[in-house]
Design a protein around this motif. Structure first.
Motif, PDB file in Angstrom:
ATOM      1  N   ARG A 379       0.827  -1.209   0.000  1.00 17.10           N
ATOM      2  CA  ARG A 379       0.000   0.000   0.000  1.00 17.10           C
ATOM      3  C   ARG A 379       0.861   1.260   0.000  1.00 17.10           C
ATOM      4  N   ALA A 380       2.058   1.128  -0.538  1.00 16.27           N
ATOM      5  CA  ALA A 380       2.952   2.281  -0.672  1.00 16.27           C
ATOM      6  C   ALA A 380       2.487   3.153  -1.839  1.00 16.27           C
ATOM      7  N   ARG A 381       3.254   4.174  -2.139  1.00 17.92           N
ATOM      8  CA  ARG A 381       2.943   5.010  -3.304  1.00 17.92           C
ATOM      9  C   ARG A 381       3.037   4.139  -4.566  1.00 17.92           C
ATOM     10  N   PRO A 382       2.320   4.480  -5.636  1.00 17.57           N
ATOM     11  CA  PRO A 382       2.333   3.637  -6.845  1.00 17.57           C
ATOM     12  C   PRO A 382       3.754   3.394  -7.354  1.00 17.57           C
ATOM     13  N   HIS A 383       4.046   2.131  -7.668  1.00 19.76           N
ATOM     14  CA  HIS A 383       5.387   1.738  -8.106  1.00 19.76           C
ATOM     15  C   HIS A 383       5.279   0.434  -8.886  1.00 19.76           C
ATOM     16  N   ASP A 384       6.385  -0.019  -9.431  1.00 24.16           N
ATOM     17  CA  ASP A 384       6.450  -1.313 -10.131  1.00 24.16           C
ATOM     18  C   ASP A 384       7.492  -2.189  -9.459  1.00 24.16           C
ATOM     19  N   TRP A 385       7.180  -3.462  -9.344  1.00 20.00           N
ATOM     20  CA  TRP A 385       8.037  -4.424  -8.637  1.00 20.00           C
ATOM     21  C   TRP A 385       8.508  -5.475  -9.639  1.00 20.00           C
ATOM     22  N   MET A 386       9.820  -5.664  -9.728  1.00 16.45           N
ATOM     23  CA  MET A 386      10.411  -6.628 -10.669  1.00 16.45           C
ATOM     24  C   MET A 386      11.135  -7.714  -9.875  1.00 16.45           C
ATOM     25  N   MET A 387      10.945  -8.962 -10.274  1.00 15.34           N
ATOM     26  CA  MET A 387      11.424 -10.068  -9.456  1.00 15.34           C
ATOM     27  C   MET A 387      12.420 -10.959 -10.194  1.00 15.34           C
ATOM     28  N   LEU A 388      13.111 -11.753  -9.403  1.00  9.74           N
ATOM     29  CA  LEU A 388      14.059 -12.754  -9.893  1.00  9.74           C
ATOM     30  C   LEU A 388      13.269 -13.971 -10.359  1.00  9.74           C
ATOM     31  N   THR A 389      13.052 -14.084 -11.650  1.00  2.00           N
ATOM     32  CA  THR A 389      12.140 -15.100 -12.177  1.00  2.00           C
ATOM     33  C   THR A 389      12.781 -16.471 -12.336  1.00  2.00           C
ATOM     34  N   GLY A 390      14.093 -16.514 -12.527  1.00  2.46           N
ATOM     35  CA  GLY A 390      14.739 -17.796 -12.816  1.00  2.46           C
ATOM     36  C   GLY A 390      15.542 -18.371 -11.679  1.00  2.46           C
ATOM     37  N   GLY A 391      15.642 -17.653 -10.558  1.00  2.00           N
ATOM     38  CA  GLY A 391      16.340 -18.174  -9.384  1.00  2.00           C
ATOM     39  C   GLY A 391      17.850 -18.105  -9.433  1.00  2.00           C
ATOM     40  N   ALA A 392      18.447 -17.608 -10.531  1.00  2.07           N
ATOM     41  CA  ALA A 392      19.901 -17.526 -10.632  1.00  2.07           C
ATOM     42  C   ALA A 392      20.383 -16.233  -9.970  1.00  2.07           C
ATOM     43  N   ILE A 393      21.311 -16.337  -9.010  1.00  2.00           N
ATOM     44  CA  ILE A 393      21.717 -15.178  -8.229  1.00  2.00           C
ATOM     45  C   ILE A 393      22.523 -14.198  -9.080  1.00  2.00           C
ATOM     46  N   GLY A 394      22.528 -12.944  -8.629  1.00  2.00           N
ATOM     47  CA  GLY A 394      23.309 -11.911  -9.304  1.00  2.00           C
ATOM     48  C   GLY A 394      22.496 -11.002 -10.187  1.00  2.00           C
ATOM     49  N   GLN A 395      21.168 -10.991 -10.033  1.00  7.27           N
ATOM     50  CA  GLN A 395      20.330 -10.190 -10.916  1.00  7.27           C
ATOM     51  C   GLN A 395      20.017  -8.812 -10.346  1.00  7.27           C
ATOM     52  N   GLY A 396      19.904  -8.678  -9.035  1.00  5.58           N
ATOM     53  CA  GLY A 396      19.296  -7.510  -8.415  1.00  5.58           C
ATOM     54  C   GLY A 396      19.820  -6.169  -8.881  1.00  5.58           C
ATOM     55  N   MET A 397      21.110  -5.917  -8.705  1.00  3.33           N
ATOM     56  CA  MET A 397      21.654  -4.613  -9.062  1.00  3.33           C
ATOM     57  C   MET A 397      21.749  -4.408 -10.574  1.00  3.33           C
ATOM     58  N   PRO A 398      22.166  -5.408 -11.368  1.00  5.75           N
ATOM     59  CA  PRO A 398      22.156  -5.217 -12.828  1.00  5.75           C
ATOM     60  C   PRO A 398      20.762  -4.909 -13.376  1.00  5.75           C
ATOM     61  N   LEU A 399      19.740  -5.606 -12.879  1.00  2.03           N
ATOM     62  CA  LEU A 399      18.377  -5.351 -13.342  1.00  2.03           C
ATOM     63  C   LEU A 399      17.974  -3.913 -13.022  1.00  2.03           C
TER      64      LEU A 399
END
Length: 407
Positions: A379-399
Motif C-alpha cells: 500500500r505504498a505510493r504507486p510503483h512497479d516491482w520486478m522479481m528474480l524469475t529464474g532463481g539464478a543469483i546476481g540479478q538484483g543490481m544489474p536489473l
C-alpha cells in the motif's frame, strides 16, 4: 543528375544500423578483441546508447531490466562463448521472465576457427539452450538480415532472449547491407471459445482460482483482475514475475507461496485453476513425499493463455463473459510508521515503503527472504516491482541499472 553511389558498409555496421532501424536504443557491452568493429559501429550509431559493463552478468541483467521497463529488446555485446557463459545466469533469468533480448556474441574469424585458438568454443552449443532463436552470420551479406530476424524472434511466438553470433571477419568486411524492416509480432488475443468454456467452468466451480502473469500485472490488467475477483474467482500471481504494478490505486492479487507445502495448503479446496499469461505452477525444487506440480487433488487446471498471450485482454474477456459489473477494491495509501527493533526484511520493507517515491521501480532478488518486504510495500505510493524469475543469483543490481537507464 546521377545516382549517388551507395555507401559501403561493414557487417558490423549493417547489424547495428538494422537494430537501430527496428527501434533498439540500448546496448550493454563487455567486448573483447573480436568485437572491436562492432564497438566502432556502435560509436557511429547515435540511435543506440552503449553502456560499458565490467562484467557480462551486469550487461545481460541490465538488458533484462531495460526491456522490462520499455517492452522492447536491448542489445548486449559479449566476447565469444566464454563471455556468453559469464552472462548466462541473467540470460537464464530473462528467459524465465519472457524478456525480449538480443545477445550479439563475437566469434573468431571464420578462417581462424579451424585452428582451435584458446578462446575458441562451440558458441551455438553454449548459447542455444537459453536462446529462443540462434544463428551465426558467417558471411558479411547475412549480417543485416539476421539482425532483423533476431529482433523479430525476440518477441515471439514466445518472447525471450535470442542470440546472433558475429565472426570477426564478418564484422570487418565490407559488403554489408541493412536488413529489411520486419513487423513486430503481437501477443495472441483471447480465443472466444476458450473464454466461454472457462466462464462456464467458473460458474459451475465451488472455489475457482486464476493464476496470472504478463500483461495481466500491468495497471490496466489488474483493473480487469479486480473484476474477475468480484465475480467470485480468487486471483493469484506467480510466485516470481517479471513486473507488477503495485501500491495505492492498484488491485492487490494474492501471490503463490514459494515453498511447496505452503502453496498446497493455501490452495487446498480449490476445484478449478485457470492459467492466464503463464504456466501451471510447479515447485522450485523436489522434496521427498511432496508434489512437483502445485495443483491440489480434485482441482482441474485449465490454461486459457500462456506467456505468448495478452493476458490483460484475456482477463477482460473473462470478466465480460462472467458478467462482472463490479470490481474488487483497490489499495489505499497506507504508509507504515517508522520501524523499530531488529533490522530484518520486515523493518527494511517498512522503511522502503515510507521513503519510496511514486513511480519507482524495485528490483527484488530476495527469493526466500523477500516476502516481508514485499508485503510491507503493498500500500505504498504507486510503483512497479520486478522479481528474480529464474532463481539464478546476481540479478538484483544489474536489473536495477537497466531499469533506471530505461526509465
Amino acid at each position: 543528375m546521377t545516382d549517388q553511389p551507395t555507401q559501403s558498409m561493414t557487417g558490423a555496421e549493417a547489424l547495428v544500423s538494422t537494430l537501430a532501424d527496428h527501434g533498439v536504443t540500448a546496448c550493454f557491452a563487455n567486448p573483447g578483441t573480436s568485437e572491436m568493429h562492432l564497438v566502432t559501429a556502435l560509436d557511429h550509431e547515435p540511435r543506440i546508447k552503449s553502456t560499458l559493463c565490467l562484467f557480462e552478468g551486469v550487461a545481460t541483467g541490465a538488458a533484462d531490466g531495460h526491456a522490462r521497463v520499455t517492452g522492447t529488446p536491448a542489445m548486449t555485446l559479449l566476447h565469444l562463448g566464454a563471455g556468453y557463459l559469464n552472462g548466462g545466469a541473467n540470460i537464464h533469468n530473462a528467459r524465465r521472465a519472457w524478456t525480449p533480448m538480443i545477445n550479439v556474441i563475437g566469434d573468431h574469424a571464420v578462417p581462424h576457427q579451424r585452428y582451435d585458438a584458446p578462446l575458441a568454443s562451440d558458441v551455438i552449443g553454449m548459447a542455444g539452450p537459453n536462446s529462443r532463436w540462434i544463428k551465426s552470420a558467417d558471411k558479411v551479406g547475412q549480417a543485416g538480415d539476421l539482425a532483423a530476424q533476431a529482433w523479430e524472434a525476440s518477441f515471439g511466438p514466445e518472447p525471450g532472449p535470442v542470440s546472433l553470433i558475429l565472426p570477426a571477419d564478418t564484422a570487418w568486411l565490407e559488403g554489408g547491407k541493412p536488413g529489411a524492416t520486419r513487423a513486430r509480432p503481437s501477443l495472441r488475443q483471447p480465443d472466444t471459445i476458450t473464454i466461454d468454456v472457462a466462464a462456464a467452468a467458473v460458474k459451475s466451480a465451488s472455489k475457482p482460482i486464476i493464476i496470472i502473469n504478463g500483461t495481466a500485472l500491468t495497471e490496466a490488467g489488474l483493473a480487469q483482475a479486480a473484476r474477475v475477483k468480484a465475480a467470485g474467482v480468487r486471483v493469484l500471481t506467480d510466485t516470481f514475475f517479471p513486473r507488477q504494478a503495485r501500491g495505492a490505486g492498484r488491485f492487490i492479487p494474492d501471490r503463490m507461496q514459494y515453498f511447496a507445502e505452503g502453496a498446497m495448503s493455501d490452495l487446498e479446496g480449490s476445484d478449478l485453476m485457470l492459467i492466464a499469461g503463464t504456466q501451471v505452477p510447479v515447485a522450485f525444487f523436489a522434496y521427498p513425499g511432496k508434489p512437483s506440480v502445485l495443483v491440489p487433488e480434485g482441482c482441474t487446471p485449465m490454461k486459457i493463455g500462456g506467456p505468448e498471450t495478452d493476458s490483460a485482454a484475456i482477463l477482460e474477456a473473462l470478466a465480460d463473459a462472467l458478467g462482472a459489473k463490479e470490481a474488487a477494491p483497490v489499495a489505499e495509501l497506507d504508509l507504515p510508521g517508522a520501524p523499530t527493533g531488529a533490522l530484518n526484511a520486515a523493518t527494511i520493507g517498512a522503511s522502503i515503503a515510507r521513503h519510496m517515491p511514486e513511480g519507482s521501480f524495485v528490483s527484488d532478488d530476495g527469493v526466500s527472504n523477500g516476502l516481508p518486504s514485499f508485503l510491507m510495500t503493498q500500500r505504498a505510493r504507486p510503483h512497479d516491482w520486478m522479481m528474480l524469475t529464474g532463481g539464478a543469483i546476481g540479478q538484483g543490481m544489474p536489473l536495477a541499472l537497466g531499469a533506471s537507464l530505461a526509465a
